[in-house]
Design a protein around this motif. Structure first.
Motif, mmCIF file in Angstrom:
data_model
loop_
_atom_site.group_PDB
_atom_site.id
_atom_site.type_symbol
_atom_site.label_atom_id
_atom_site.label_comp_id
_atom_site.label_asym_id
_atom_site.label_seq_id
_atom_site.Cartn_x
_atom_site.Cartn_y
_atom_site.Cartn_z
ATOM 1 N N VAL A 48 -50.192 -6.320 26.161
ATOM 2 C CA VAL A 48 -51.268 -5.720 26.949
ATOM 3 C C VAL A 48 -52.421 -6.688 27.116
ATOM 4 O O VAL A 48 -53.029 -6.785 28.186
ATOM 5 C CB VAL A 48 -51.738 -4.413 26.284
ATOM 6 N N TYR A 49 -52.720 -7.450 26.079
ATOM 7 C CA TYR A 49 -53.886 -8.330 26.115
ATOM 8 C C TYR A 49 -53.484 -9.799 26.214
ATOM 9 O O TYR A 49 -54.135 -10.676 25.658
ATOM 10 C CB TYR A 49 -54.756 -8.085 24.888
ATOM 11 N N ALA A 50 -52.381 -10.034 26.941
ATOM 12 C CA ALA A 50 -51.919 -11.412 27.121
ATOM 13 C C ALA A 50 -52.937 -12.246 27.881
ATOM 14 O O ALA A 50 -53.107 -13.440 27.613
ATOM 15 C CB ALA A 50 -50.570 -11.419 27.845
ATOM 16 N N HIS A 51 -53.644 -11.618 28.863
ATOM 17 C CA HIS A 51 -54.601 -12.377 29.662
ATOM 18 C C HIS A 51 -55.759 -12.870 28.792
ATOM 19 O O HIS A 51 -56.311 -13.949 29.023
ATOM 20 C CB HIS A 51 -55.126 -11.501 30.799
ATOM 21 N N VAL A 52 -56.129 -12.086 27.785
ATOM 22 C CA VAL A 52 -57.202 -12.513 26.888
ATOM 23 C C VAL A 52 -56.734 -13.686 26.037
ATOM 24 O O VAL A 52 -57.470 -14.655 25.826
ATOM 25 C CB VAL A 52 -57.649 -11.340 25.998
ATOM 26 N N ARG A 53 -55.507 -13.616 25.547
ATOM 27 C CA ARG A 53 -54.988 -14.711 24.736
ATOM 28 C C ARG A 53 -54.896 -15.990 25.543
ATOM 29 O O ARG A 53 -55.139 -17.087 25.035
ATOM 30 C CB ARG A 53 -53.615 -14.325 24.166
ATOM 31 N N LEU A 54 -54.548 -15.872 26.815
ATOM 32 C CA LEU A 54 -54.483 -17.067 27.655
ATOM 33 C C LEU A 54 -55.872 -17.675 27.836
ATOM 34 O O LEU A 54 -56.031 -18.901 27.856
ATOM 35 C CB LEU A 54 -53.871 -16.718 29.014
ATOM 36 N N ARG A 55 -56.876 -16.804 27.993
ATOM 37 C CA ARG A 55 -58.233 -17.321 28.127
ATOM 38 C C ARG A 55 -58.681 -18.006 26.836
ATOM 39 O O ARG A 55 -59.339 -19.052 26.870
ATOM 40 C CB ARG A 55 -59.185 -16.191 28.504
#
Length: 440
Positions: free
Chosen positions: A396-403
């Motif tokens: 769910v929070y993959a976009h945060v980990r990428l950032r």
């Protein structure tokens, strides 16, 4: 004198093969049936070889322990039976309501006339591919059933007027419809109605997770400031600081939070059901039952909220209108708060604070996003949110980990850049010549 040639006979268990009066060949034999019983089956073919091959295939499957198909009814009849006699005992009421809507709106109109025993993976795949391109407003007559408009008096506005609005199903909805069909057929396999679940052989692809719009740190501070004077200020603060779901917040009772210990037990949720109206239900999964730590500011807010609720109770008691439910968050008269009403109040608060519109559930996403950006470990966030698996949190929070990975890469880039600048300086000859160290 030559003896007459004996007629070739088949061994016991091989069945019999004979030609019918209409010219077709028929083969019959005993095979395994549901309930560990034996049943005599008949197959037909245009030649002796074809009929014998069909019978041999069924006997071979029977010898492997696969019972024959006994379902003769339609898929629509079985889905109705499954919803009324099986799913109703294993699903939450809200989930059963969603399954019923999927069966009535999509599965029965699309595949209901198919025989359960003859349903193939090709049938399912063809139907799903067609469902992707069909406007649901046109197919289900949604526009034609609209209520008359109060101003113009005209009921239809798009598909009923011949102006298709192209209301196509999203990939997530298609995946959900497919999963309902798989669940129903899986039970048919367990009851030995069909030999295999053909829906499992159909790949629909992995849909992209639903996008959400979490609040930034500045927006979160602005939201808390705007909610300070709201009647549900404690509820909104608790939602943003702990990530509790809307139903979990509305389902809190005063015995759940331990204000002295600074913790809260989450074990129920408030939802609207068709049979009981507003009802307090257990959490959806075992992982959702959890004990969380309460921030100090939330403990202070809950103490003030309890005093304010006691004042409302004394005020309403004079008119005998107070309804004691024991819940933390209630209406001024003590009744439970309708989830839809809370959503409207939340949207009004966003408008008054001049914040961009988000869903109430995005407060939960905001909590996780802000925690990730502060370097909190994923497993801690998973326990706080009550996810069943840490993979759900990571997805769910993959976009945060990428950032965060981008920030880490930039830090490493700056470090390597400084090292390069240092290494590019001319050697003055004072330091010894570096040499490679032996590696063992």
């Amino acid at each position: 004198m030559t003896a007459p040639k004996r007629k070739k006979t088949r061994a016991n268990g091989d069945g019999t093969v004979y030609q019918r009066k209409d010219g077709r060949w028929e083969a019959a034999g005993y095979v395994l049936a549901p309930g560990n019983t034996r049943k005599r089956v008949h197959v037909y073919g245009s030649s002796r070889t074809e009929a014998l091959a069909k019978l041999t295939e069924k006997i071979a499957a029977s010898n492997r322990g696969v019972p024959i198909v006994t379902a003769q009814g339609s898929l629509a009849a079985y889905l109705t039976y499954w919803l009324e006699n099986v799913a109703v005992h294993h699903l939450r009421e809200t989930t059963h309501t969603h399954y019923t809507a999927v069966v009535e709106h999509y599965l029965i109109p699309g595949l209901g006339r198919k025989k359960l025993a003859k349903l193939t993976a090709k049938d399912v795949r063809t139907w799903l591919n067609g469902l992707r391109t069909v406007c649901q407003c046109c197919a289900r007559g949604i526009d034609a059933r609209r209520k008359p408009d109060a101003q113009t008096g005209h009921r239809p506005r798009c598909c009923a007027l011949g102006q298709c609005c192209r209301k196509h199903l999203s990939p997530l909805t298609l995946a959900y419809i497919h999963s309902v069909l798989k669940s129903a057929l899986e039970h048919a396999v367990r009851e030995e109605e069909i030999p295999r679940n053909v829906a499992r052989n159909v790949r629909t692809g992995v849909p992209h997770p639903r996008r959400f719009n979490p609040l930034t740190a500045d927006e979160a501070r602005q939201f808390l400031a705007a909610a300070r004077n709201h009647r549900h200020a404690t509820l909104f603060e608790l939602a943003l600081r702990t990530g509790l779901r809307k139903g979990e917040l509305l389902g809190l009772r005063w015995e759940d939070p331990d204000l002295d210990g600074g913790t809260a037990t989450i074990g129920r949720t408030l939802q609207r059901t068709n049979s009981r109206g507003l009802a307090t239900l257990p959490t959806k999964t075992i992982s959702s039952e959890r004990r969380i730590a309460l921030p100090a500011s939330c403990v202070t807010s809950l103490r003030a909220h309890r005093k304010h609720q006691a004042q409302e109770k004394e005020k309403e008691k004079t008119g005998s209108d107070w309804h004691d439910t024991g819940h933390v968050f209630t209406r001024p008269d003590g009744h439970l708060i309708e989830p839809a009403t809370l959503t409207r109040q939340f949207n009004a608060l966003l408008r008054n604070a001049h914040l961009r519109p988000i869903r109430f559930h995005d407060l939960r996403h905001s909590t996780a996003t802000l925690l990730l950006e502060q370097g909190v470990e994923l497993v801690v966030i998973k326990e706080l949110l009550g996810h069943a698996h840490i993979g759900v949190t990571a997805t769910v929070y993959a976009h945060v980990r990428l950032r965060l990975q981008r920030q880490a890469i930039d830090l490493l880039g700056r470090a390597l850049g400084n090292f390069t600048d240092t290494a590019a300086k001319p050697d003055d000859g004072d330091d010894p010549t570096p040499c490679a160290a032996p590696v063992r």
